[in-house]
Design a protein around this motif. Structure first.
Motif, PDB file in Angstrom:
ATOM      1  N   MET A  51       0.816  -1.218   0.000  1.00 40.35           N
ATOM      2  CA  MET A  51       0.000   0.000   0.000  1.00 40.35           C
ATOM      3  C   MET A  51       0.851   1.270   0.000  1.00 40.35           C
ATOM      4  N   LYS A  52       1.846   1.333   0.853  1.00 38.91           N
ATOM      5  CA  LYS A  52       2.700   2.528   0.942  1.00 38.91           C
ATOM      6  C   LYS A  52       3.434   2.765  -0.388  1.00 38.91           C
ATOM      7  N   GLU A  53       3.991   1.692  -0.956  1.00 46.22           N
ATOM      8  CA  GLU A  53       4.689   1.807  -2.238  1.00 46.22           C
ATOM      9  C   GLU A  53       3.724   2.205  -3.347  1.00 46.22           C
ATOM     10  N   LEU A  54       2.523   1.672  -3.291  1.00 49.22           N
ATOM     11  CA  LEU A  54       1.506   2.007  -4.290  1.00 49.22           C
ATOM     12  C   LEU A  54       1.128   3.480  -4.215  1.00 49.22           C
ATOM     13  N   GLU A  55       0.917   3.990  -3.003  1.00 49.63           N
ATOM     14  CA  GLU A  55       0.611   5.422  -2.835  1.00 49.63           C
ATOM     15  C   GLU A  55       1.724   6.282  -3.421  1.00 49.63           C
ATOM     16  N   ASN A  56       2.962   5.965  -3.067  1.00 47.58           N
ATOM     17  CA  ASN A  56       4.100   6.747  -3.556  1.00 47.58           C
ATOM     18  C   ASN A  56       4.240   6.648  -5.076  1.00 47.58           C
ATOM     19  N   ALA A  57       4.015   5.456  -5.615  1.00 48.67           N
ATOM     20  CA  ALA A  57       4.121   5.269  -7.064  1.00 48.67           C
ATOM     21  C   ALA A  57       3.057   6.083  -7.802  1.00 48.67           C
ATOM     22  N   LEU A  58       1.829   6.100  -7.281  1.00 41.42           N
ATOM     23  CA  LEU A  58       0.786   6.891  -7.943  1.00 41.42           C
ATOM     24  C   LEU A  58       1.068   8.385  -7.828  1.00 41.42           C
ATOM     25  N   MET A  59       1.655   8.799  -6.722  1.00 39.82           N
ATOM     26  CA  MET A  59       2.070  10.207  -6.612  1.00 39.82           C
ATOM     27  C   MET A  59       3.098  10.522  -7.707  1.00 39.82           C
ATOM     28  N   ASP A  60       4.020   9.578  -7.954  1.00 40.25           N
ATOM     29  CA  ASP A  60       5.016   9.764  -9.007  1.00 40.25           C
ATOM     30  C   ASP A  60       4.367   9.787 -10.392  1.00 40.25           C
ATOM     31  N   VAL A  61       3.372   8.937 -10.611  1.00 41.44           N
ATOM     32  CA  VAL A  61       2.663   8.937 -11.904  1.00 41.44           C
ATOM     33  C   VAL A  61       2.102  10.324 -12.183  1.00 41.44           C
ATOM     34  N   HIS A  62       1.614  10.983 -11.134  1.00 45.45           N
ATOM     35  CA  HIS A  62       1.005  12.318 -11.275  1.00 45.45           C
ATOM     36  C   HIS A  62       1.998  13.450 -11.021  1.00 45.45           C
ATOM     37  N   VAL A  84      -2.956  -4.843   0.419  1.00 44.67           N
ATOM     38  CA  VAL A  84      -2.781  -5.072  -1.015  1.00 44.67           C
ATOM     39  C   VAL A  84      -1.351  -5.506  -1.355  1.00 44.67           C
ATOM     40  N   GLY A  85      -1.257  -6.231  -2.420  1.00 51.60           N
ATOM     41  CA  GLY A  85       0.010  -6.562  -3.052  1.00 51.60           C
ATOM     42  C   GLY A  85      -0.250  -6.577  -4.546  1.00 51.60           C
ATOM     43  N   LEU A  86       0.099  -5.491  -5.231  1.00 55.25           N
ATOM     44  CA  LEU A  86      -0.226  -5.375  -6.662  1.00 55.25           C
ATOM     45  C   LEU A  86       0.983  -5.676  -7.529  1.00 55.25           C
ATOM     46  N   ASN A  87       0.769  -6.509  -8.541  1.00 53.07           N
ATOM     47  CA  ASN A  87       1.836  -6.767  -9.501  1.00 53.07           C
ATOM     48  C   ASN A  87       1.844  -5.653 -10.556  1.00 53.07           C
ATOM     49  N   LYS A  88       2.724  -5.779 -11.508  1.00 57.13           N
ATOM     50  CA  LYS A  88       2.917  -4.725 -12.507  1.00 57.13           C
ATOM     51  C   LYS A  88       1.660  -4.457 -13.336  1.00 57.13           C
TER      52      LYS A  88
END
Length: 112
Positions: A51-62, A84-88
Motif C-alpha cells: 500500500m505505501k509503495e503504491l501510494e508513492n508510485a501513484l504520486m510519481d505517476v502524477h 494489497v500486493g499489486l503486480n505490474k
C-alpha cells in the motif's frame, strides 16, 4: 458492443482493470518505470507493491500533483484493500484509472 458478463464473474475491480483497461504503449513505458522505481525502493525487489509503495508510485505517476486523499479515493473506487500486493499489470490498471479519474482535477487546477 457485445459483452460477455460471465468473464467478469469473480473478478475484483483491480483484476478487471488489469485485464481490460486499455493503456497506450507510451503510458505503459511510464508506468513501468514508476513501478520499477517503487519496487526497488526496498532492499529486495519482489515484483509486488504494498500500500505505501503504491501510494508513492501513484504520486510519481502524477508528478506529485495529486494529494494522498485523491489517491485514497482512487483506492476506494477500485476497492483496493489495505493489505494489497499489486503486480505490474495490476499497477498499470490502477495508474490508468487514477489518471482518468483525476484529470478533471488537474485541468481545473491549471485553469483556475
Amino acid at each position: 458492443v457485445y459483452f460477455k458478463y460471465e468473464i467478469c464473474i469473480g473478478l475484483s475491480p483491480v483484476d478487471y482493470l488489469s485485464r481490460f483497461c486499455v493503456v497506450s504503449d507510451r503510458r505503459r513505458m511510464w508506468y513501468s518505470k514508476v513501478f520499477r522505481t517503487a519496487d526497488r525502493a526496498r532492499q529486495s525487489s519482489t515484483g509486488v507493491l504494498n500500500m505505501k509503495e503504491l501510494e508513492n508510485a501513484l504520486m510519481d505517476v502524477h508528478f506529485n500533483s495529486s494529494t494522498k486523499e485523491q489517491i485514497r479515493e482512487v483506492f476506494s473506487v477500485a476497492s483496493v484493500a489495505e493489505d494489497v500486493g499489486l503486480n505490474k499489470e495490476q499497477f498499470f490498471g490502477i495508474a490508468a484509472l487514477s489518471e482518468r479519474l483525476l484529470v478533471a482535477t488537474f485541468l481545473s487546477y491549471k485553469s483556475g
